[in-house]
Design a protein around this motif. Structure first.
Motif, mmCIF file in Angstrom:
data_model
loop_
_atom_site.group_PDB
_atom_site.id
_atom_site.type_symbol
_atom_site.label_atom_id
_atom_site.label_comp_id
_atom_site.label_asym_id
_atom_site.label_seq_id
_atom_site.Cartn_x
_atom_site.Cartn_y
_atom_site.Cartn_z
ATOM 1 N N HIS A 106 0.817 -1.218 0.000
ATOM 2 C CA HIS A 106 0.000 0.000 0.000
ATOM 3 C C HIS A 106 0.849 1.266 0.000
ATOM 4 O O HIS A 106 0.305 2.361 0.027
ATOM 5 N N LEU A 142 0.095 -3.850 -6.825
ATOM 6 C CA LEU A 142 0.229 -4.559 -5.543
ATOM 7 C C LEU A 142 -0.906 -4.273 -4.563
ATOM 8 O O LEU A 142 -1.492 -5.192 -3.983
ATOM 9 N N GLY A 143 -1.188 -3.003 -4.352
ATOM 10 C CA GLY A 143 -2.219 -2.657 -3.366
ATOM 11 C C GLY A 143 -2.835 -1.306 -3.659
ATOM 12 O O GLY A 143 -2.161 -0.422 -4.192
ATOM 13 N N PRO A 144 -4.125 -1.151 -3.315
ATOM 14 C CA PRO A 144 -4.834 0.101 -3.627
ATOM 15 C C PRO A 144 -4.491 1.247 -2.667
ATOM 16 O O PRO A 144 -3.981 1.014 -1.569
ATOM 17 N N TRP A 167 -13.754 3.033 -1.158
ATOM 18 C CA TRP A 167 -13.536 1.716 -0.559
ATOM 19 C C TRP A 167 -14.121 0.654 -1.467
ATOM 20 O O TRP A 167 -15.292 0.704 -1.814
ATOM 21 N N LEU A 168 -13.280 -0.296 -1.838
ATOM 22 C CA LEU A 168 -13.707 -1.350 -2.758
ATOM 23 C C LEU A 168 -14.505 -2.428 -2.039
ATOM 24 O O LEU A 168 -15.343 -3.089 -2.631
ATOM 25 N N VAL A 170 -7.787 -10.363 1.529
ATOM 26 C CA VAL A 170 -8.679 -10.233 0.363
ATOM 27 C C VAL A 170 -8.309 -11.321 -0.635
ATOM 28 O O VAL A 170 -7.322 -11.213 -1.356
ATOM 29 N N PRO A 193 -9.388 -10.035 -5.059
ATOM 30 C CA PRO A 193 -9.289 -8.593 -5.269
ATOM 31 C C PRO A 193 -10.183 -8.148 -6.432
ATOM 32 O O PRO A 193 -10.403 -8.922 -7.360
ATOM 33 N N ALA A 252 -3.289 -9.692 -7.600
ATOM 34 C CA ALA A 252 -2.934 -10.686 -6.582
ATOM 35 C C ALA A 252 -3.657 -10.389 -5.272
ATOM 36 O O ALA A 252 -3.975 -9.242 -4.970
ATOM 37 N N PRO A 294 -2.833 -11.020 1.729
ATOM 38 C CA PRO A 294 -2.801 -12.123 2.701
ATOM 39 C C PRO A 294 -3.497 -11.747 4.006
ATOM 40 O O PRO A 294 -3.496 -10.578 4.382
ATOM 41 N N ARG A 322 -4.074 -10.948 7.796
ATOM 42 C CA ARG A 322 -3.194 -10.267 8.764
ATOM 43 C C ARG A 322 -1.998 -9.616 8.086
ATOM 44 O O ARG A 322 -0.910 -9.526 8.652
#
Ligand code: HEC
Length: 131
Positions: free
Chosen positions: A55, A65-67, A74-75, A92, A95, A100, A103, A105
């Motif tokens: 993120h 990789l991450g939003p 918010w998705l 998630v 996604p 990808a 994971p 936690r």
């Protein structure tokens, strides 16, 4: 004379942090201490999660990789602390935009308290600072 003056100034200052601590137990979910712990969790300093890798260190997202977590889009839910904490716990698996999964936690070994703190931190990212 002078020594007494110094002591009378210093004593109240030293007493302040102690006077503050008993009220902490009663504070809200978003206490500064909690957000500060969440900051450390987010950046992998405690708990071993890798939030910042996917993120971004400022939570603004990393392509592929991450939003972005600092916008108000918010998705996966309503953006509340409870929603974020649950999402971080579960990860998630499917996604919506990214290729990808995230994971559970955050890929780390976070305790529930650390997850809640991370959620408070992420929540604070998308809100203007209060105070
Ligand atoms: C391996 C990369 C990766 C790691 C590590 C990771 N995430 Fe994510 N995160 C994602 C992906 C991918 C999504 C879902 C994006 C989508 O649906 O397209 C996501 C979604 C989210 C969302 C929901 C965003 C929304 O718009 O609903 C939050 C909140 C979040 N992550 C917080 C965290 C926190 C906090 C951590 C660390 C504890 C973390 N993530 C660790 C990749 C990651």
């Amino acid at each position: 004379m002078r020594l007494m003056l110094v002591t009378s100034i210093l004593l109240p200052v030293l007493a302040l942090p102690m006077a503050g601590s008993p009220s902490q137990g009663a504070s809200q979910d978003l206490s500064p201490a909690m957000v500060a712990l969440g900051d450390s969790v987010f950046h992998g300093k405690v708990g071993g999660a890798l939030c910042y890798v996917c993120h971004g260190p400022a939570g603004k997202g990393v392509a592929g990789l991450g939003p972005d977590l600092t916008d108000r889009e918010w998705l996966h839910g309503d953006g509340s602390v409870a929603f974020i904490a649950k999402l971080v716990t579960d990860g998630v698996m499917k996604p919506k935009k990214l290729p990808a999964p995230m994971p559970p936690r955050g890929g780390g070994n976070l305790t529930d308290a650390q997850i809640k703190a991370a959620a408070a931190y992420v929540y604070s990212l998308s809100r203007p600072k209060v105070g």
